[in-house]
Write an enzyme that holds these catalytic residues in place. Structure first.
Site: not given
Length: 315
Positions: A202, A219
């Protein structure tokens, strides 16, 4: 704990108790950070720098899949890549408290990268190449693959089960997603076999923080297996930006330029997945508040139009 309201019991007191259970001493300062899939807090400590606490959405990942994320982050950090890895307490990075799973990591601030800067894009390309060199060393056993089942089929099923699109649009939605599915399948078939590896998954600008010392990645919650181009295309808003990313990437690692033909397919898959993600989480009270447009017929009409345009490009 209800699947529809998974965070109803996650009060500030419970968050602070979870931090204390690790042997840390919070000073009472809590700052909720922007996250919908999980719940993420910045916690002030009495005797040190703040930490970031991520409380995982119940039921989304298995413990084994979360631990693979943690191990990958640590492997990248050990390779001297600027990746924020979770902290370990008595040898454990995946922590449990009162029915919740969570992890703590150091706080690293920063600003968004300048995607107009050729120098910054080349720098990011070099770092992503180094990340992929580590990612290619071994394979995930428990995390998802970037494929049509996870990014098209299941999201479509979630949308149709949610009743968010009006009944008058449901069949049009099903039809266009099936059209996208066929076009994506054809594009992957036309490109042929490509190398897959462990990815950030991502890698959009919001997951890159820039400081005076350079960028770092945050993340890895969507870390998965897929082609290298997945970690590049969301950072490239035009052809010039992609050329700069690949200039940096190619200085550290070979890149298969045939993968560039997958970008329209990956973009279409992400659009389908986005709507499915909202639909699957709609019973979580945070989602109607954050994405009210998903309850409006006109948004679904535009979504259907956008998907037809994606299919046109692919075909």
């Amino acid at each position: 704990m209800s699947d529809e309201t998974p965070y109803a019991r996650l009060t500030p007191d419970l968050v602070l108790d979870a931090i204390t259970a690790c042997g840390l001493w919070p000073d009472g300062r809590l700052l909720a950070l922007n996250s919908y899939e999980n719940r993420v807090w910045q916690i002030g400590l009495e005797d040190g720098a703040p930490v970031i606490a991520k409380f995982y959405r119940p039921g989304r990942w298995s413990d084994a899949a979360i631990l693979e994320e943690h191990a990958f982050a640590q492997e990248l950090a050990d390779a001297e890549l600027p990746v924020v890895a979770p902290l370990a307490f008595t040898g454990r990075t995946l922590l449990h408290h009162d029915g919740f799973r969570y992890a703590l990591s150091p706080r690293h601030g920063g600003r968004a990268p300048s995607l107009e800067s050729t120098d910054q894009l080349e720098w990011l390309g070099r770092l992503i190449a180094r990340m992929h060199s580590v990612g290619a060393r071994s394979a995930f056993a428990h995390r998802e693959r970037l494929d049509r089942d996870n990014l098209i089929v299941k999201p479509m099923q979630a949308v149709l089960a949610s009743n968010l699109p009006p009944a008058s649009l449901a069949e049009r939605y099903r039809s266009v997603v099936q059209r996208v599915d066929r076009a994506v399948t054809a594009r992957f078939s036309a490109v042929g076999p490509v190398r897959t590896l462990r990815l950030h998954g991502d890698c959009h600008p919001g997951n890159v923080l820039w400081t005076d010392a350079g960028p770092h990645f945050v993340d890895l919650d969507d870390a998965r297996t897929g082609p290298a181009v997945q970690d590049l295309w969301m950072l490239a808003h035009d052809e010039r930006a992609m050329e700069a990313l690949l200039e940096g990437y190619g200085s550290m690692r070979d890149f298969d330029h045939a993968e560039l033909a997958l970008i329209p397919a990956l973009r279409a898959m992400r659009q389908v997945h986005y709507a499915g993600w909202i639909a699957a989480r709609w019973q979580d009270p945070a989602f109607p508040a954050a994405f009210p447009f998903a309850a409006e017929a006109r948004w679904w009409e535009q979504h259907i139009t956008d998907l037809h345009e994606q299919a046109d490009e692919l075909e």
